[in-house]
Design a protein around this motif. Structure first.
Motif, PDB file in Angstrom:
ATOM      1  N   TRP A 159     -61.980  60.969 107.775  1.00 35.88           N
ATOM      2  CA  TRP A 159     -61.111  61.913 108.492  1.00 35.88           C
ATOM      3  C   TRP A 159     -61.554  63.399 108.360  1.00 35.88           C
ATOM      4  O   TRP A 159     -62.399  63.396 107.518  1.00 35.88           O
ATOM      5  CB  TRP A 159     -59.403  62.487 107.634  1.00 35.88           C
ATOM      6  CG  TRP A 159     -59.587  61.436 107.662  1.00 35.88           C
ATOM      7  CD1 TRP A 159     -58.519  59.996 107.172  1.00 35.88           C
ATOM      8  CD2 TRP A 159     -57.557  61.213 108.729  1.00 35.88           C
ATOM      9  NE1 TRP A 159     -57.567  59.361 107.034  1.00 35.88           N
ATOM     10  CE2 TRP A 159     -56.691  60.078 107.623  1.00 35.88           C
ATOM     11  CE3 TRP A 159     -56.693  61.925 109.696  1.00 35.88           C
ATOM     12  CZ2 TRP A 159     -55.818  59.481 108.825  1.00 35.88           C
ATOM     13  CZ3 TRP A 159     -56.060  61.852 110.446  1.00 35.88           C
ATOM     14  CH2 TRP A 159     -55.510  60.091 110.229  1.00 35.88           C
ATOM     15  N   PHE A 160     -61.698  63.939 109.210  1.00 35.78           N
ATOM     16  CA  PHE A 160     -62.692  65.412 109.599  1.00 35.78           C
ATOM     17  C   PHE A 160     -61.952  66.176 110.296  1.00 35.78           C
ATOM     18  O   PHE A 160     -60.496  65.983 110.792  1.00 35.78           O
ATOM     19  CB  PHE A 160     -63.960  65.115 109.748  1.00 35.78           C
ATOM     20  CG  PHE A 160     -64.649  63.784 109.590  1.00 35.78           C
ATOM     21  CD1 PHE A 160     -65.146  63.802 109.052  1.00 35.78           C
ATOM     22  CD2 PHE A 160     -64.673  62.840 109.934  1.00 35.78           C
ATOM     23  CE1 PHE A 160     -66.078  63.380 108.041  1.00 35.78           C
ATOM     24  CE2 PHE A 160     -65.505  61.464 109.714  1.00 35.78           C
ATOM     25  CZ  PHE A 160     -66.227  62.195 108.350  1.00 35.78           C
ATOM     26  N   VAL A 197     -51.820  62.494 106.325  1.00 36.53           N
ATOM     27  CA  VAL A 197     -52.423  62.613 105.566  1.00 36.53           C
ATOM     28  C   VAL A 197     -51.904  64.039 105.336  1.00 36.53           C
ATOM     29  O   VAL A 197     -52.737  65.202 104.343  1.00 36.53           O
ATOM     30  CB  VAL A 197     -53.780  62.990 106.188  1.00 36.53           C
ATOM     31  CG1 VAL A 197     -54.444  64.080 106.202  1.00 36.53           C
ATOM     32  CG2 VAL A 197     -54.143  61.464 106.736  1.00 36.53           C
ATOM     33  N   GLN A 198     -51.588  64.789 106.675  1.00 35.09           N
ATOM     34  CA  GLN A 198     -50.984  66.113 106.437  1.00 35.09           C
ATOM     35  C   GLN A 198     -50.060  66.642 105.653  1.00 35.09           C
ATOM     36  O   GLN A 198     -50.168  67.258 104.976  1.00 35.09           O
ATOM     37  CB  GLN A 198     -49.791  66.426 107.728  1.00 35.09           C
ATOM     38  CG  GLN A 198     -49.888  68.349 108.541  1.00 35.09           C
ATOM     39  CD  GLN A 198     -50.998  69.920 108.026  1.00 35.09           C
ATOM     40  OE1 GLN A 198     -51.371  68.944 108.562  1.00 35.09           O
ATOM     41  NE2 GLN A 198     -50.450  69.893 107.305  1.00 35.09           N
ATOM     42  N   ALA A 199     -49.407  65.409 104.813  1.00 37.37           N
ATOM     43  CA  ALA A 199     -48.562  66.034 104.191  1.00 37.37           C
ATOM     44  C   ALA A 199     -49.542  65.505 102.956  1.00 37.37           C
ATOM     45  O   ALA A 199     -48.664  66.013 101.752  1.00 37.37           O
ATOM     46  CB  ALA A 199     -47.648  64.540 103.556  1.00 37.37           C
ATOM     47  N   GLU A 200     -50.520  65.198 102.889  1.00 34.83           N
ATOM     48  CA  GLU A 200     -50.996  64.824 101.411  1.00 34.83           C
ATOM     49  C   GLU A 200     -51.453  66.221 101.580  1.00 34.83           C
ATOM     50  O   GLU A 200     -52.220  66.409  99.872  1.00 34.83           O
ATOM     51  CB  GLU A 200     -51.654  63.788 101.237  1.00 34.83           C
ATOM     52  CG  GLU A 200     -51.094  62.579 101.528  1.00 34.83           C
ATOM     53  CD  GLU A 200     -52.053  60.653 101.469  1.00 34.83           C
ATOM     54  OE1 GLU A 200     -51.048  60.393 101.473  1.00 34.83           O
ATOM     55  OE2 GLU A 200     -53.470  61.489 102.660  1.00 34.83           O
ATOM     56  N   LEU A 201     -51.861  66.595 102.733  1.00 29.43           N
ATOM     57  CA  LEU A 201     -53.390  68.213 102.502  1.00 29.43           C
ATOM     58  C   LEU A 201     -51.898  69.205 101.860  1.00 29.43           C
ATOM     59  O   LEU A 201     -52.528  70.356 101.214  1.00 29.43           O
ATOM     60  CB  LEU A 201     -53.674  68.525 103.932  1.00 29.43           C
ATOM     61  CG  LEU A 201     -54.343  67.708 104.481  1.00 29.43           C
ATOM     62  CD1 LEU A 201     -54.653  68.042 105.816  1.00 29.43           C
ATOM     63  CD2 LEU A 201     -55.851  68.310 103.435  1.00 29.43           C
ATOM     64  N   ASP A 202     -50.921  69.341 101.992  1.00 28.34           N
ATOM     65  CA  ASP A 202     -50.106  70.239 101.718  1.00 28.34           C
ATOM     66  C   ASP A 202     -49.893  70.367  99.981  1.00 28.34           C
ATOM     67  O   ASP A 202     -49.044  71.105  99.310  1.00 28.34           O
ATOM     68  CB  ASP A 202     -48.604  69.742 102.872  1.00 28.34           C
ATOM     69  CG  ASP A 202     -48.875  70.527 104.092  1.00 28.34           C
ATOM     70  OD1 ASP A 202     -49.690  71.154 104.274  1.00 28.34           O
ATOM     71  OD2 ASP A 202     -47.813  69.820 105.264  1.00 28.34           O
ATOM     72  N   SER A 203     -49.712  68.905  99.584  1.00 24.90           N
ATOM     73  CA  SER A 203     -48.963  68.379  98.604  1.00 24.90           C
ATOM     74  C   SER A 203     -50.467  68.417  97.636  1.00 24.90           C
ATOM     75  O   SER A 203     -50.094  68.935  96.355  1.00 24.90           O
ATOM     76  CB  SER A 203     -48.423  66.995  98.418  1.00 24.90           C
ATOM     77  OG  SER A 203     -49.336  66.041  98.633  1.00 24.90           O
ATOM     78  N   GLY A 204     -51.489  68.954  98.451  1.00 26.70           N
ATOM     79  CA  GLY A 204     -52.843  68.838  97.039  1.00 26.70           C
ATOM     80  C   GLY A 204     -53.471  67.567  97.242  1.00 26.70           C
ATOM     81  O   GLY A 204     -54.047  67.324  96.124  1.00 26.70           O
TER      82      GLY A 204
END
Length: 407
Positions: free
Chosen positions: A186-187, A161-168
């Protein structure tokens, strides 16, 4: 009896009549507070037809009045002062304080125990930060967490999830509705990422509202079996509280650009011809994954002179055309997916300086193709890379009661 005026008193004095002036008793400030407090209790009885009672389910004011009445009943000087006012029989014999009552407690002490503060000293009619018993229970549920014994199952999800947040591929949005809380959601609450692993059966709480028991996993390795409304309340109160959206891929790749699409680069997969022992022994598994806006041939030209290419020639194994997406975001996503299999070696550049490459991975080509396909169809968020199996594995259905480890 009629009251005499000052003129009446003067006339009577001239007639030789003595007038006895009755002096009204004055109360001390403490006695006035006791009387005022008792009158508040009496008004409560007039409104509700009963004496105030103790209990977690009772209103904060009623609980305060109940303790106050216990205190007045227990102190003889207080009883003597207010008995003439007790037309409701609140001080009658037999109505004694409840067991465990402490005479020393006052309004402020009780308010402090109940988690309430008054806007002015000794003024319970104006309260702020009043929390009901339900609210206090919800706060305790959020604060009281326990160690998540199977956090190893969830840790890859948090990394993904962190990777997908970083990538947009994922974004954060303000939390709005309780309906957004569901299994797999996720929250961000209290500065931590929170994952709703399971949602129990829906039930109706004493207030007539629907609720459910959750299993919530936090990124610090703890968990809480809080209620859905507890999480909802925490998200609403947290100014930084957010929900994390589901991943959205969109049209990333295509053999040919559709009308209106704009080419934005190429993902390439390379195999090194280096004679480094680790690379040579695993030639078919060690791959470099990168993104370029140049032609791949131009990008790898002079590879033998560049430490990022392991100071050796390379072989182009696969390429994927990229449309309508930022190159760096996608490259970061792919690198984070395969981060558990990153190649850890150090080489020397042409000047003899040590260099640690970051874009080489122990990953078979099949797994890379699989990752690209799942990015294309928007399902990559359901998978993590398992180096032991050398493949992407689907995250188990954590919304079910089955808590067995992934296959």
């Amino acid at each position: 009896m009629a009251r005499f005026t000052d003129e009446d008193d003067a006339l009577l004095g001239e007639l030789g009549v003595e007038v006895e002036t009755k002096k009204h008793a004055r109360h001390t400030p403490r006695e006035e507070r006791i009387i005022a407090g008792f009158e508040e209790i009496q008004r409560f009885v007039d409104q509700h037809g009963r004496a105030p009672e103790h209990g977690e389910e009772r209103d904060i004011f009623e609980r305060l009045y109940a303790v106050r009445l216990d205190r007045l009943r227990a102190q003889d000087d207080c009883r003597a002062l207010i008995e003439p006012l007790d037309h409701q029989g609140l001080l009658a014999e037999g109505k004694r304080p409840r067991p465990g009552f402490s005479e020393a407690i006052d309004d402020d002490a009780l308010l402090e125990q109940l988690g309430v503060t008054a806007t002015t000293p000794s003024d319970i009619s104006q309260l702020r930060h009043v929390r009901s018993a339900v609210e206090r229970q919800e706060a305790e549920e959020i604060a009281n967490r326990q160690k998540c014994e199977d956090f190893d199952r969830f840790k890859p999800l948090f990394q993904q999830v962190q990777a997908e947040l970083d990538s947009g591929f994922r974004r954060t949005r303000p939390f709005e509705l309780k309906a957004e809380i569901e299994a797999g959601g996720w929250f961000i609450v209290g500065g931590q990422k929170a994952y709703v692993a399971t949602v129990g059966d829906i039930f109706t709480n004493p207030q007539g509202r629907t609720d459910a028991r959750l299993r919530v996993i936090f990124d610090n390795g703890t968990e809480s079996n809080m209620l859905m409304r507890s999480l909802q309340r925490a998200l609403n109160k947290d100014e930084a509280g957010r929900r994390i959206t589901a991943p959205v891929a969109g049209p990333l790749f295509a053999g040919e650009a559709a009308e209106g699409d704009q080419a934005s680069g190429t993902i390439y997969v390379l195999r090194s011809k280096s004679d480094h022992p680790t690379v040579a022994a695993n030639r078919n598994l060690v791959h470099k994954i990168g993104v370029t806006n140049l032609s791949v041939e131009r990008r790898v030209a002079g590879a033998r002179l560049q430490p990022t290419f392991l100071m050796a020639d390379v072989e182009v194994i696969a390429t994927y055309k990229l449309f309508n997406l930022g190159r760096s975001r996608l490259e970061n996503l792919i690198h984070r997916i395969f981060a558990p299999a990153r190649l850890e070696i150090e080489i020397l550049d042409r000047f003899g300086r040590p260099f640690v490459p970051e874009e080489w991975f122990f990953v078979p080509l099949k797994a890379i193709n699989d990752a690209v396909e799942k990015i294309m169809n928007g399902t990559i968020g359901q998978y993590v890379y398992d180096p032991k199996q050398a493949s992407l594995v689907q995250v188990p259905n954590l919304s079910s009661s089955d808590r067995s480890p992934p296959p």
